[in-house]
Scaffold this motif. Sequence first.
Motif, PDB file in Angstrom:
ATOM      1  N   SER A 484       0.810  -1.219   0.000  1.00 52.61           N
ATOM      2  CA  SER A 484       0.000   0.000   0.000  1.00 52.61           C
ATOM      3  C   SER A 484       0.843   1.268   0.000  1.00 52.61           C
ATOM      4  CB  SER A 484      -0.937  -0.003   1.212  1.00 52.61           C
ATOM      5  OG  SER A 484      -0.180  -0.081   2.418  1.00 52.61           O
ATOM      6  N   LEU A 485       2.085   1.196   0.502  1.00 50.89           N
ATOM      7  CA  LEU A 485       2.952   2.382   0.567  1.00 50.89           C
ATOM      8  C   LEU A 485       3.983   2.405  -0.550  1.00 50.89           C
ATOM      9  CD1 LEU A 485       3.640   2.533   4.423  1.00 50.89           C
ATOM     10  CD2 LEU A 485       1.905   3.780   3.116  1.00 50.89           C
ATOM     11  N   PHE A 486       3.897   1.448  -1.456  1.00 50.22           N
ATOM     12  CA  PHE A 486       4.895   1.359  -2.534  1.00 50.22           C
ATOM     13  C   PHE A 486       4.778   2.578  -3.446  1.00 50.22           C
ATOM     14  CE2 PHE A 486       6.863  -1.454  -6.003  1.00 50.22           C
ATOM     15  CZ  PHE A 486       8.128  -1.215  -5.498  1.00 50.22           C
ATOM     16  N   PHE A 487       5.926   3.156  -3.790  1.00 49.64           N
ATOM     17  CA  PHE A 487       6.034   4.344  -4.630  1.00 49.64           C
ATOM     18  C   PHE A 487       5.438   5.592  -3.959  1.00 49.64           C
ATOM     19  CE2 PHE A 487       6.203   1.247  -8.273  1.00 49.64           C
ATOM     20  CZ  PHE A 487       7.544   1.471  -8.531  1.00 49.64           C
ATOM     21  N   LYS A 488       5.368   5.579  -2.641  1.00 50.14           N
ATOM     22  CA  LYS A 488       4.952   6.753  -1.894  1.00 50.14           C
ATOM     23  C   LYS A 488       6.099   7.209  -1.003  1.00 50.14           C
ATOM     24  CE  LYS A 488       0.036   5.526  -1.829  1.00 50.14           C
ATOM     25  NZ  LYS A 488      -1.154   5.254  -0.989  1.00 50.14           N
ATOM     26  N   LYS A 489       6.072   8.464  -0.593  1.00 48.93           N
ATOM     27  CA  LYS A 489       7.182   8.997   0.195  1.00 48.93           C
ATOM     28  C   LYS A 489       7.280   8.337   1.562  1.00 48.93           C
ATOM     29  CE  LYS A 489       4.543  12.897   2.068  1.00 48.93           C
ATOM     30  NZ  LYS A 489       4.506  14.382   2.222  1.00 48.93           N
ATOM     31  N   GLU A 490       6.173   7.757   2.070  1.00 48.51           N
ATOM     32  CA  GLU A 490       6.220   7.110   3.377  1.00 48.51           C
ATOM     33  C   GLU A 490       7.109   5.855   3.362  1.00 48.51           C
ATOM     34  OE1 GLU A 490       2.584   9.567   3.150  1.00 48.51           O
ATOM     35  OE2 GLU A 490       3.510   8.060   1.867  1.00 48.51           O
ATOM     36  N   MET A 491       7.373   5.315   2.206  1.00 50.39           N
ATOM     37  CA  MET A 491       8.187   4.106   2.160  1.00 50.39           C
ATOM     38  C   MET A 491       9.632   4.375   2.576  1.00 50.39           C
ATOM     39  SD  MET A 491       8.765   3.573  -1.963  1.00 50.39           S
ATOM     40  CE  MET A 491       9.981   2.280  -1.770  1.00 50.39           C
ATOM     41  N   PHE A 492      10.072   5.637   2.542  1.00 53.44           N
ATOM     42  CA  PHE A 492      11.446   5.976   2.914  1.00 53.44           C
ATOM     43  C   PHE A 492      11.584   6.351   4.396  1.00 53.44           C
ATOM     44  CE2 PHE A 492      10.934   6.993  -1.583  1.00 53.44           C
ATOM     45  CZ  PHE A 492      11.979   6.284  -2.143  1.00 53.44           C
ATOM     46  N   ASP A 493      10.482   6.362   5.143  1.00 51.95           N
ATOM     47  CA  ASP A 493      10.555   6.811   6.541  1.00 51.95           C
ATOM     48  C   ASP A 493      11.401   5.876   7.395  1.00 51.95           C
ATOM     49  OD1 ASP A 493       8.997   8.923   5.820  1.00 51.95           O
ATOM     50  OD2 ASP A 493       7.115   8.077   6.588  1.00 51.95           O
ATOM     51  N   ASP A 494      11.294   4.590   7.176  1.00 53.40           N
ATOM     52  CA  ASP A 494      12.020   3.617   7.997  1.00 53.40           C
ATOM     53  C   ASP A 494      13.227   3.032   7.261  1.00 53.40           C
ATOM     54  OD1 ASP A 494      10.152   3.943  10.041  1.00 53.40           O
ATOM     55  OD2 ASP A 494       8.838   2.390   9.211  1.00 53.40           O
ATOM     56  N   ALA A 495      13.801   3.774   6.343  1.00 52.03           N
ATOM     57  CA  ALA A 495      14.970   3.279   5.606  1.00 52.03           C
ATOM     58  C   ALA A 495      16.181   3.169   6.533  1.00 52.03           C
ATOM     59  CB  ALA A 495      15.288   4.213   4.442  1.00 52.03           C
ATOM     60  N   LYS A 496      16.982   2.145   6.296  1.00 53.30           N
ATOM     61  CA  LYS A 496      18.181   1.907   7.088  1.00 53.30           C
ATOM     62  C   LYS A 496      19.402   1.990   6.187  1.00 53.30           C
ATOM     63  CE  LYS A 496      15.859  -1.121  10.414  1.00 53.30           C
ATOM     64  NZ  LYS A 496      15.849  -2.462  11.044  1.00 53.30           N
ATOM     65  N   MET A 497      20.415   2.724   6.659  1.00 54.46           N
ATOM     66  CA  MET A 497      21.637   2.915   5.889  1.00 54.46           C
ATOM     67  C   MET A 497      22.838   2.508   6.715  1.00 54.46           C
ATOM     68  SD  MET A 497      20.872   6.573   4.030  1.00 54.46           S
ATOM     69  CE  MET A 497      20.395   7.337   5.584  1.00 54.46           C
ATOM     70  N   GLY A 498      23.840   1.997   6.041  1.00 53.79           N
ATOM     71  CA  GLY A 498      25.054   1.603   6.730  1.00 53.79           C
ATOM     72  C   GLY A 498      26.160   1.247   5.772  1.00 53.79           C
ATOM     73  N   VAL A 499      27.386   1.221   6.308  1.00 55.56           N
ATOM     74  CA  VAL A 499      28.579   0.874   5.528  1.00 55.56           C
ATOM     75  C   VAL A 499      29.376  -0.139   6.330  1.00 55.56           C
ATOM     76  CG1 VAL A 499      30.654   1.724   4.378  1.00 55.56           C
ATOM     77  CG2 VAL A 499      28.627   3.193   4.524  1.00 55.56           C
ATOM     78  N   GLN A 500      29.815  -1.195   5.650  1.00 54.43           N
ATOM     79  CA  GLN A 500      30.584  -2.248   6.304  1.00 54.43           C
ATOM     80  C   GLN A 500      31.932  -2.396   5.600  1.00 54.43           C
ATOM     81  OE1 GLN A 500      29.624  -6.609   5.879  1.00 54.43           O
ATOM     82  NE2 GLN A 500      29.063  -6.364   8.048  1.00 54.43           N
ATOM     83  N   HIS A 501      33.011  -2.270   6.379  1.00 49.10           N
ATOM     84  CA  HIS A 501      34.368  -2.448   5.867  1.00 49.10           C
ATOM     85  C   HIS A 501      34.916  -3.761   6.432  1.00 49.10           C
ATOM     86  CE1 HIS A 501      34.428   1.903   4.848  1.00 49.10           C
ATOM     87  NE2 HIS A 501      33.708   2.003   5.959  1.00 49.10           N
ATOM     88  N   SER A 502      35.613  -4.504   5.609  1.00 48.12           N
ATOM     89  CA  SER A 502      36.209  -5.755   6.084  1.00 48.12           C
ATOM     90  C   SER A 502      37.569  -5.947   5.430  1.00 48.12           C
ATOM     91  CB  SER A 502      35.301  -6.951   5.779  1.00 48.12           C
ATOM     92  OG  SER A 502      35.165  -7.135   4.386  1.00 48.12           O
ATOM     93  N   ILE A 503      38.501  -6.459   6.251  1.00 46.65           N
ATOM     94  CA  ILE A 503      39.847  -6.774   5.777  1.00 46.65           C
ATOM     95  C   ILE A 503      40.157  -8.198   6.216  1.00 46.65           C
ATOM     96  CG2 ILE A 503      42.285  -6.147   5.816  1.00 46.65           C
ATOM     97  CD1 ILE A 503      41.495  -3.324   6.500  1.00 46.65           C
ATOM     98  N   PRO A 504      40.007  -9.189   5.348  1.00 43.46           N
ATOM     99  CA  PRO A 504      40.370 -10.571   5.703  1.00 43.46           C
ATOM    100  C   PRO A 504      41.853 -10.827   5.445  1.00 43.46           C
ATOM    101  CG  PRO A 504      39.234 -10.547   3.594  1.00 43.46           C
ATOM    102  CD  PRO A 504      39.272  -9.118   4.065  1.00 43.46           C
ATOM    103  N   LEU A 505      42.480 -11.499   6.369  1.00 43.01           N
ATOM    104  CA  LEU A 505      43.882 -11.877   6.266  1.00 43.01           C
ATOM    105  C   LEU A 505      43.954 -13.394   6.329  1.00 43.01           C
ATOM    106  CD1 LEU A 505      46.926 -11.018   6.260  1.00 43.01           C
ATOM    107  CD2 LEU A 505      46.798 -11.075   8.767  1.00 43.01           C
ATOM    108  N   THR A 506      44.453 -14.037   5.274  1.00 38.37           N
ATOM    109  CA  THR A 506      44.448 -15.502   5.200  1.00 38.37           C
ATOM    110  C   THR A 506      45.793 -16.012   4.718  1.00 38.37           C
ATOM    111  OG1 THR A 506      43.657 -15.512   2.915  1.00 38.37           O
ATOM    112  CG2 THR A 506      41.981 -15.520   4.647  1.00 38.37           C
ATOM    113  N   THR A 507      46.000 -17.295   4.970  1.00 39.42           N
ATOM    114  CA  THR A 507      47.157 -18.005   4.437  1.00 39.42           C
ATOM    115  C   THR A 507      46.818 -19.493   4.405  1.00 39.42           C
ATOM    116  OG1 THR A 507      49.541 -18.406   4.665  1.00 39.42           O
ATOM    117  CG2 THR A 507      48.232 -18.357   6.683  1.00 39.42           C
ATOM    118  N   ASN A 508      47.559 -20.227   3.596  1.00 38.09           N
ATOM    119  CA  ASN A 508      47.357 -21.679   3.526  1.00 38.09           C
ATOM    120  C   ASN A 508      48.704 -22.343   3.264  1.00 38.09           C
ATOM    121  OD1 ASN A 508      47.557 -22.190   0.383  1.00 38.09           O
ATOM    122  ND2 ASN A 508      46.250 -20.383   0.656  1.00 38.09           N
ATOM    123  N   PHE A 509      48.811 -23.602   3.703  1.00 35.73           N
ATOM    124  CA  PHE A 509      50.074 -24.304   3.561  1.00 35.73           C
ATOM    125  C   PHE A 509      49.821 -25.798   3.759  1.00 35.73           C
ATOM    126  CE2 PHE A 509      49.381 -22.608   7.747  1.00 35.73           C
ATOM    127  CZ  PHE A 509      49.592 -23.681   8.604  1.00 35.73           C
TER     128      PHE A 509
END
Length: 921
Positions: A484-509
């Motif tokens: 019912s709220l699709f394509f209406k401005k109310e759909m952005f009221d509960d929007a969630k934003m975030g940024v995730q940074h990751s640095i994996p360090l691996t080795t094998n032997f």
Amino acid sequence: MAIQKPSHTFTKIHLKALRTNIFQILFTLSFTVFINTLGFSQDLPKSTEPITPKTERDTLSLVSDSLFSQPLNLKENDSITSDSIPKKKEFLSGKVNYKAKDYVSINQKENKIYLYNQAEVYYEDMEIKAGVIVIDYNKNLVYAGRLKDSTGYSQAPVFKQGQNVVEPDSIIFNTDSKKALIFNSKTEQSGGTIIADLTKKENDSVYFIRRGKFTTSENLDDPEYYFLMRKAKIVPGKKVVTGLTNMFIYDVPLPIGLPFAYFPMTKKQTSGVIFPSFGEQNDRGYFVQNGGYYFAINDYVDLAVLGDYYTNGSYGMRIESNYALRYKFRGNLSFRYENLISSERGFPDYSKTSVYNIRWSHSQDGKSSPSSRFSASVNLGSSRYYQQSINQLNSSNFLNNTLSSSISYSKSFQGEPQVNLNMTATHSQNTNTQQINMTLPTFQGSVSRIYPFEPKVGTKKGIIDNINFQYNVRAENRIQTTDSLFFKKEMFDDAKMGVQHSIPLTTNFKVFKYFSMSASTNFEENWTFNTVRKYYDAALEEEVTIQKNTFDSFRTYNFSTSIGTTIYGMYDFTKEGKDTKIQAIRHVMRPSISYSINPAFDQYYDTYEIVDADGTTSREVEYSRFEQSIFGSPNKNYASSMGISLSNNIEAKVRDRDSTKTEPKKIILLNNLNFSTSYNFAADSIKLSPVRMSGGTQIFDNKMSINFGATLDPYALNNNNQRIDKLNINNGGSLFRLTSASINMSYSLSNKSFSGKSDDDNSNDRAIQESIRSGGRADDLFGKPEDFADQRLTDDDRDDREEKPSELYNYVIPWNLRLAYAVNYSNSARQNEISSHSLMFSGDVEISPRWTVGASSGYDFKNNGFTYTQLRFERDLLSWRMNFSWIPFSTRSSWNFFIGIKSSLLKDLKYDKRKQRDQQL
């Protein structure tokens, strides 16, 4: 005697190295040369001065008479050469090539050329091939006809001029005026054939015919239908305009005729009207459906606009567009909207709804831009569109509960290290709950692995050389809303934003030569713009949550390591002197043990107190301010766990049935058989996780696929059916409790399965692609989709069918069958029940060369009833197609009948009648 120059003789004698022993001969030759050079035949007298004559001038002057004057040299033109009568044009202005198999006869007396048996004449852009050809160069005519023998006529003429080809019984062609009379001709025009008793060729672009038949039938000797045109004008490649015309079916005229008709014949893409369908519905009145206009914009894009109208006020519209640029991209876009009204205003069953659907598909050619790629697959709209739309019947989408979309763009920057960027917008919609989840957009970036300690020369060996790390970033804007709220401005009221940074360090032997070991640690930093603060309101006696849209962050890390190997086992069945069917069985096992540590990050947790009415603190509640953030809250409890897994693969080598094959054939007995579990050392109780088992295989030449799985719990249950920290075997039970199990099987076979031929059947590719594009199944177990605005989905092109030696003897009946069986068992809380148990099937059988019967259905063994069922009947009427589909029961009970011409040229000549599904409140 003149002087003779013996220089050539002298040179030849004195410059050549001549040898002789006779001196007299040499002296005689030399003397002769000098004599010839300096000698004269006689002496000449000395020259004296000549005597010059003396001239005197005469004083007498003479006057010339005019009568004896020299006449002027004048050239006069003959008046006869400039005759006003034009010179007669030659019979043939170009070069004529002709030939014949039997003979070519030239009759000078009759001024004719006769060609007999496989005669051919080529003149300018005209080609004539016939049994007999006569060239009359006195009358500027070319006659062409058939050969007559004891069996009848043969070698009918074939007249070709430019791109137009005519196959008549005979033809008279005037080489001067370029006109022709054609008798009993057959000519192909843009997919249709015109059979005319008499045709007059006016010029290269206009033909006039008398009593012509227009048909798309393949049997031109006895067409099953045709339009009789009493008089018509043909412009090849453009149009056919005729006067009174009506349809004949097997030479039986229909009572309805047209005073005039227009048939477009262009081979190019052109704009035009799309003829609608007419009918009546009980709840919406009379209707006009699927009428509109087609716009051929250019060679790269087109547009079709279609619409519906019902007399009770309901209406609908559709916009369809296809676009393509060779070696670049291609795609299609569609928008559908329906405003549906049921019953009449004021009645209790009156309802008014609006549904819409947007679909977009875009694919890029991989060669156009190797470093970047753009793709789109969009299917969104009203959650009830496939359930309520009256202009399509897509059963597989109606039974599917999810609509999904994805638009992505990726870019790679070559170099060391390589950088990859990706931008994606996704959409997921549950049609039952009408819940919509979207990411607008998701940005992902990564830097390829960097090996800081790798050697400059040679391969990487050891724990130090294989140390590598990379950088990943993910930024997301997540939106959760409802239909019912699709394509209406109310759909952005509960929007969630975030940024995730990751640095994996691996080795094998390698460890002990046969074991592969890997170790990794991962550092993550999460940025969020959605946090919460909680406290207890003593006055209201309830928990209060305050949303805070401020920037905040937290950091986590973990460590994991694993070790594994591969064990091969082979059992050989071969015996000396015996050719066993099973020659060997190979068993491959891949055990693996892993260990992971996840620290507790309780510094990101806060508490608040709950105060009783008397002012005393009853308890403390712990929460994290990140618990409603986009990536969730960090781990609160310390975990130190070990995981154990074992995968198996079993194959066999068997003797091939084909005796010409020298090598044995490899078959798969178990494609995979996996076991996994884990043990948490840091847990207070119930440290051992359930054992999960999964497997799969394919049998019957990979025609049957089997997948199974089960969950085995080592812990017992108490009287309340809750897990307790006590092994089930110590509680008087077995080693494991079977808490859940499932098995799924699918089988596909046809008449070709027993003849060694391929089972591939592409006759329904259009319907399958439509189902996949809309988010449905890639098979017809839930029925074939039907789109009343696009009858091509049910077209069955039978031109590729195999030729059968006889329709009466040893006729093979084509058929196909698809089966799907699924059963699920649940026993997590001692319910010990089959949660679902069903069998689905779909098949088609051609009971005669032109009759096909099909069905899609299933049976629910748990509820003891048939599932969604669709029955199909189709009749191939050569140039026509007739089909009938019926859904006998369920909430979508309906039927549809269609009969029409197969050819796209006359696809608007059809009859479509259907019963709409029952109205559901």
